[in-house]
Design a protein around this motif. Sequence first.
Motif, PDB file in Angstrom:
ATOM      1  N   ARG A 219       0.821  -1.203   0.000  1.00  0.00           N
ATOM      2  CA  ARG A 219       0.000   0.000   0.000  1.00  0.00           C
ATOM      3  C   ARG A 219       0.861   1.262   0.000  1.00  0.00           C
ATOM      4  O   ARG A 219       0.625   2.203  -0.770  1.00  0.00           O
ATOM      5  CB  ARG A 219      -0.920  -0.005   1.218  1.00  0.00           C
ATOM      6  CG  ARG A 219      -1.913   1.154   1.264  1.00  0.00           C
ATOM      7  CD  ARG A 219      -2.664   1.179   2.579  1.00  0.00           C
ATOM      8  NE  ARG A 219      -1.801   1.592   3.678  1.00  0.00           N
ATOM      9  CZ  ARG A 219      -1.529   2.870   3.972  1.00  0.00           C
ATOM     10  NH1 ARG A 219      -2.031   3.852   3.235  1.00  0.00           N
ATOM     11  NH2 ARG A 219      -0.745   3.160   4.986  1.00  0.00           N
ATOM     12  N   LYS A 220       1.872   1.303   0.853  1.00  0.00           N
ATOM     13  CA  LYS A 220       2.738   2.478   0.951  1.00  0.00           C
ATOM     14  C   LYS A 220       3.563   2.672  -0.313  1.00  0.00           C
ATOM     15  O   LYS A 220       3.807   3.810  -0.742  1.00  0.00           O
ATOM     16  CB  LYS A 220       3.652   2.354   2.177  1.00  0.00           C
ATOM     17  CG  LYS A 220       2.915   2.477   3.510  1.00  0.00           C
ATOM     18  CD  LYS A 220       3.874   2.354   4.684  1.00  0.00           C
ATOM     19  CE  LYS A 220       3.160   2.548   6.003  1.00  0.00           C
ATOM     20  NZ  LYS A 220       4.081   2.413   7.168  1.00  0.00           N
ATOM     21  N   LEU A 223       1.331   4.179  -3.020  1.00  0.00           N
ATOM     22  CA  LEU A 223       1.092   5.598  -2.732  1.00  0.00           C
ATOM     23  C   LEU A 223       2.310   6.445  -3.087  1.00  0.00           C
ATOM     24  O   LEU A 223       2.192   7.500  -3.722  1.00  0.00           O
ATOM     25  CB  LEU A 223       0.743   5.775  -1.254  1.00  0.00           C
ATOM     26  CG  LEU A 223       0.541   7.215  -0.768  1.00  0.00           C
ATOM     27  CD1 LEU A 223      -0.594   7.891  -1.525  1.00  0.00           C
ATOM     28  CD2 LEU A 223       0.284   7.237   0.728  1.00  0.00           C
ATOM     29  N   LYS A 224       3.474   5.984  -2.701  1.00  0.00           N
ATOM     30  CA  LYS A 224       4.698   6.741  -2.934  1.00  0.00           C
ATOM     31  C   LYS A 224       5.015   6.877  -4.413  1.00  0.00           C
ATOM     32  O   LYS A 224       5.429   7.957  -4.879  1.00  0.00           O
ATOM     33  CB  LYS A 224       5.868   6.060  -2.208  1.00  0.00           C
ATOM     34  CG  LYS A 224       7.202   6.760  -2.404  1.00  0.00           C
ATOM     35  CD  LYS A 224       8.321   6.011  -1.670  1.00  0.00           C
ATOM     36  CE  LYS A 224       9.673   6.691  -1.881  1.00  0.00           C
ATOM     37  NZ  LYS A 224      10.766   5.970  -1.178  1.00  0.00           N
ATOM     38  N   SER A 229      -4.071   6.291  -3.541  1.00  0.00           N
ATOM     39  CA  SER A 229      -4.228   5.986  -2.122  1.00  0.00           C
ATOM     40  C   SER A 229      -5.428   5.071  -1.885  1.00  0.00           C
ATOM     41  O   SER A 229      -6.489   5.245  -2.507  1.00  0.00           O
ATOM     42  CB  SER A 229      -4.421   7.289  -1.334  1.00  0.00           C
ATOM     43  OG  SER A 229      -4.649   7.033   0.025  1.00  0.00           O
ATOM     44  N   CYS A 231      -6.998   2.093   1.449  1.00  0.00           N
ATOM     45  CA  CYS A 231      -6.823   1.531   2.792  1.00  0.00           C
ATOM     46  C   CYS A 231      -6.484   0.050   2.705  1.00  0.00           C
ATOM     47  O   CYS A 231      -6.800  -0.619   1.709  1.00  0.00           O
ATOM     48  CB  CYS A 231      -8.098   1.698   3.619  1.00  0.00           C
ATOM     49  SG  CYS A 231      -8.509   3.399   4.020  1.00  0.00           S
TER      50      CYS A 231
END
Length: 276
Positions: A219-220, A223-224, A229, A231
């Motif tokens: 997930r991170k 996003l990066k 984004s 959950c």
Amino acid sequence: PIYESQIEFYNGIAYPYGYVNTPEGLRLDFNAIKEGIKRGAKHIFYNNYNNPTGASSPVEEMECLAKLVVENDMFLISDDAYFDTLYDGTPKSIASLPGMYERTLTMYTFSKKFAMTGWRLGGAIGPEEIIEQITRLNVNMESCTTHFVQYAGVAGLNAPKSETQEILDRLQGRRDILVKILNGIEGVEAHMPEAGFYVFPKITDLLQKLGFNDGEEFRKMVLKETGVSFCGRHHFGRPLESETDSYIRLAFSGIGKDDLQEGMNLFRNWIDSNTK
């Protein structure tokens, strides 16, 4: 809200239950519910038209849950935040079933149907002795909902159905686009949400294909590197011991079709470029 953490904050004992993945969609895990009752549970939190899964209980499932509540002399808290966001059919309250009205506290919010998220307007219906305690706490904690929000709520209630139906129609269009894109990605399995504005796809095979052992790391990284984004499953309570699959939750409430398509293209292209 995450019921598990709320219960534990007040020194209660939580017996979480989840959903079972079936060809018809995600359905209540009655084995886990019965185990919780066996271990001493006295109350059940029930979020039909569910966040994060988008699942909707068929009448038979709702009747089965109500039977357990009545037979075990329990009390049920029905979180009906998404009651008016059912895409097909007519929403049904578990409080309407035999023996359940006096055993149910129904909680409702204006945030979803009337797109008033953040205005914090809602209500509850239940036995008089429960409502009296809610009123006592509410008066001392916040006195009352600010006036302009109350007027907005009245305007929503008096608005023609066509206005709120337009919101639901827009959401349905976004939902259909998102689910189609997700199911076109190898390793992703997404049920069509029956209510609400979230998709809860299973990504177990995708993580394996990309070489991730941790869904949060995935997930991170997304996003990066893409700006997209969403959950993870862990944002909605601790994963159960019986869980073996990985899920994410994507929201399509505050985004137009073009931006949704752009974001999912970024997501899909990132997956393609990182496939091992």
